[in-house]
Design a protein around this motif. Structure first.
Motif, PDB file in Angstrom:
ATOM      1  N   ASP A 185     -56.121  17.114 -51.410  1.00 31.89           N
ATOM      2  CA  ASP A 185     -56.612  17.986 -49.833  1.00 31.89           C
ATOM      3  C   ASP A 185     -57.586  18.686 -49.933  1.00 31.89           C
ATOM      4  O   ASP A 185     -58.156  18.264 -48.824  1.00 31.89           O
ATOM      5  CB  ASP A 185     -55.451  19.531 -49.982  1.00 31.89           C
ATOM      6  CG  ASP A 185     -54.544  19.076 -50.059  1.00 31.89           C
ATOM      7  OD1 ASP A 185     -53.229  18.107 -49.724  1.00 31.89           O
ATOM      8  OD2 ASP A 185     -53.460  20.030 -50.200  1.00 31.89           O
ATOM      9  N   TRP A 243     -50.782   6.773 -51.614  1.00 35.15           N
ATOM     10  CA  TRP A 243     -50.249   7.196 -52.779  1.00 35.15           C
ATOM     11  C   TRP A 243     -49.305   6.079 -53.479  1.00 35.15           C
ATOM     12  O   TRP A 243     -48.383   5.270 -52.347  1.00 35.15           O
ATOM     13  CB  TRP A 243     -49.083   8.846 -52.055  1.00 35.15           C
ATOM     14  CG  TRP A 243     -50.173   9.630 -51.788  1.00 35.15           C
ATOM     15  CD1 TRP A 243     -50.521   9.782 -50.350  1.00 35.15           C
ATOM     16  CD2 TRP A 243     -49.987  10.793 -53.182  1.00 35.15           C
ATOM     17  NE1 TRP A 243     -50.959  11.205 -51.111  1.00 35.15           N
ATOM     18  CE2 TRP A 243     -50.714  11.843 -52.212  1.00 35.15           C
ATOM     19  CE3 TRP A 243     -49.802  11.013 -53.993  1.00 35.15           C
ATOM     20  CZ2 TRP A 243     -50.518  12.911 -52.800  1.00 35.15           C
ATOM     21  CZ3 TRP A 243     -49.906  12.799 -54.887  1.00 35.15           C
ATOM     22  CH2 TRP A 243     -50.656  13.281 -54.201  1.00 35.15           C
ATOM     23  N   THR A 295     -53.447   8.350 -56.108  1.00 36.84           N
ATOM     24  CA  THR A 295     -54.062   7.940 -55.261  1.00 36.84           C
ATOM     25  C   THR A 295     -55.502   7.397 -54.697  1.00 36.84           C
ATOM     26  O   THR A 295     -56.200   7.225 -55.928  1.00 36.84           O
ATOM     27  CB  THR A 295     -54.025   9.590 -54.375  1.00 36.84           C
ATOM     28  OG1 THR A 295     -55.337  10.408 -55.071  1.00 36.84           O
ATOM     29  CG2 THR A 295     -53.282  10.398 -54.535  1.00 36.84           C
ATOM     30  N   SER A 316     -42.313  12.876 -45.927  1.00 44.46           N
ATOM     31  CA  SER A 316     -43.180  13.385 -45.630  1.00 44.46           C
ATOM     32  C   SER A 316     -44.065  12.959 -46.927  1.00 44.46           C
ATOM     33  O   SER A 316     -43.955  12.600 -47.314  1.00 44.46           O
ATOM     34  CB  SER A 316     -43.168  14.872 -46.028  1.00 44.46           C
ATOM     35  OG  SER A 316     -42.791  15.228 -46.831  1.00 44.46           O
ATOM     36  N   THR A 317     -45.216  13.009 -46.187  1.00 46.96           N
ATOM     37  CA  THR A 317     -46.710  12.676 -46.912  1.00 46.96           C
ATOM     38  C   THR A 317     -46.832  13.869 -48.375  1.00 46.96           C
ATOM     39  O   THR A 317     -47.249  14.419 -48.147  1.00 46.96           O
ATOM     40  CB  THR A 317     -48.008  12.426 -46.626  1.00 46.96           C
ATOM     41  OG1 THR A 317     -47.477  11.790 -45.196  1.00 46.96           O
ATOM     42  CG2 THR A 317     -48.977  12.330 -47.928  1.00 46.96           C
ATOM     43  N   PRO A 318     -47.250  12.746 -49.180  1.00 48.92           N
ATOM     44  CA  PRO A 318     -46.736  14.559 -50.849  1.00 48.92           C
ATOM     45  C   PRO A 318     -48.572  14.568 -50.361  1.00 48.92           C
ATOM     46  O   PRO A 318     -49.361  14.428 -49.444  1.00 48.92           O
ATOM     47  CB  PRO A 318     -47.075  12.853 -51.573  1.00 48.92           C
ATOM     48  CG  PRO A 318     -46.500  11.901 -51.680  1.00 48.92           C
ATOM     49  CD  PRO A 318     -46.553  11.542 -50.096  1.00 48.92           C
ATOM     50  N   SER A 319     -48.475  15.630 -51.010  1.00 45.49           N
ATOM     51  CA  SER A 319     -49.734  16.689 -51.166  1.00 45.49           C
ATOM     52  C   SER A 319     -50.203  17.024 -52.493  1.00 45.49           C
ATOM     53  O   SER A 319     -49.469  17.445 -53.218  1.00 45.49           O
ATOM     54  CB  SER A 319     -49.606  18.031 -50.406  1.00 45.49           C
ATOM     55  OG  SER A 319     -50.558  19.093 -49.541  1.00 45.49           O
ATOM     56  N   HIS A 320     -51.040  17.010 -52.519  1.00 46.48           N
ATOM     57  CA  HIS A 320     -51.811  18.006 -53.564  1.00 46.48           C
ATOM     58  C   HIS A 320     -53.219  18.386 -53.801  1.00 46.48           C
ATOM     59  O   HIS A 320     -53.858  18.128 -52.514  1.00 46.48           O
ATOM     60  CB  HIS A 320     -51.463  16.832 -54.604  1.00 46.48           C
ATOM     61  CG  HIS A 320     -52.586  17.308 -56.559  1.00 46.48           C
ATOM     62  ND1 HIS A 320     -53.066  17.695 -56.652  1.00 46.48           N
ATOM     63  CD2 HIS A 320     -51.739  17.284 -57.397  1.00 46.48           C
ATOM     64  CE1 HIS A 320     -53.867  18.147 -58.126  1.00 46.48           C
ATOM     65  NE2 HIS A 320     -52.194  18.459 -58.707  1.00 46.48           N
ATOM     66  N   ILE A 339     -59.799  15.305 -48.883  1.00 43.46           N
ATOM     67  CA  ILE A 339     -59.027  14.700 -47.622  1.00 43.46           C
ATOM     68  C   ILE A 339     -60.760  15.915 -46.740  1.00 43.46           C
ATOM     69  O   ILE A 339     -60.781  15.114 -45.718  1.00 43.46           O
ATOM     70  CB  ILE A 339     -57.928  15.087 -47.137  1.00 43.46           C
ATOM     71  CG1 ILE A 339     -57.208  13.595 -48.116  1.00 43.46           C
ATOM     72  CG2 ILE A 339     -57.762  14.907 -45.242  1.00 43.46           C
ATOM     73  CD1 ILE A 339     -55.391  13.967 -47.637  1.00 43.46           C
ATOM     74  N   GLU A 340     -60.173  17.048 -46.829  1.00 40.50           N
ATOM     75  CA  GLU A 340     -61.252  17.721 -46.458  1.00 40.50           C
ATOM     76  C   GLU A 340     -62.953  17.279 -46.465  1.00 40.50           C
ATOM     77  O   GLU A 340     -63.488  17.628 -45.233  1.00 40.50           O
ATOM     78  CB  GLU A 340     -61.447  19.163 -47.001  1.00 40.50           C
ATOM     79  CG  GLU A 340     -59.452  19.851 -46.218  1.00 40.50           C
ATOM     80  CD  GLU A 340     -60.037  21.621 -47.164  1.00 40.50           C
ATOM     81  OE1 GLU A 340     -61.222  21.710 -47.914  1.00 40.50           O
ATOM     82  OE2 GLU A 340     -58.593  21.570 -47.856  1.00 40.50           O
TER      83      GLU A 340
END
Length: 163
Positions: free
Chosen positions: A10, A27, A136, A2-6, A13-14
């Motif tokens: 986020d 990443w 990132t 899965s793609t990492p998230s933070h 991205i929004e």
């Protein structure tokens, strides 16, 4: 895998999506806390890295997006934009951007931050900016940086202004 998230990534991205953009957030294996490290990790020239530097202008936070090939001449830039530029504390950087030094993105902040975009970045078709975390980055362009940040294009050092 899965793609990492933070959370800060986020928000970036929004904010990008809110500006009609959906670039690939890359990443990286290690934190890239300098322009040279970022350029090496991506495989581009150091000048293509859009460093996000938070300063204060007469006590208020400002964001300077500078080419990785340049250093911001704060005294010179302050004269150009009409104030005294100082260093921002790591606490002010976090408060103003919601991000930490080394991963500050051009957008995705809790509130708009007055932004200046180094005109030297216009020399490249593609530039890379942090995406809210030190591991990132995302590709963009000078024109997009100006548009999505509402930034003011400006030279950040006297030699760049003369070029």
């Amino acid at each position: 895998m899965s793609t990492p998230s933070h959370p800060a990534v986020d928000r970036v991205i929004e904010a990008l999506a809110g500006n009609g953009l959906a670039p690939e957030i890359r990443w990286l294996g290690d934190a890239v806390t300098t322009a040279q490290l970022a350029a090496d990790a991506i495989g581009v020239e150091v000048g293509q890295i859009a460093n996000s530097l938070v300063f204060t202008l007469d006590g208020e936070p400002i964001l300077v997006l500078t080419s990785g090939a340049h250093r911001v001449d704060t005294a010179w830039l302050g004269e150009r934009i009409g104030g005294t530029i100082g260093r921002a504390s790591k606490e002010l950087v976090k408060q103003a951007t919601g991000q930490v030094i080394g991963g500050v993105a051009p957008l995705g902040h809790p509130a708009p931050v007055r932004t200046f975009v180094d005109t030297a970045l216009a020399a490249y078709d593609e530039v890379w900016a942090a995406a809210g975390h030190a591991k990132t980055v995302f590709p963009t362009s000078f024109d997009e940086l100006v548009r999505i940040t509402g930034g003011t294009p400006t030279a950040v050092e006297p030699d760049a202004a003369a070029a």
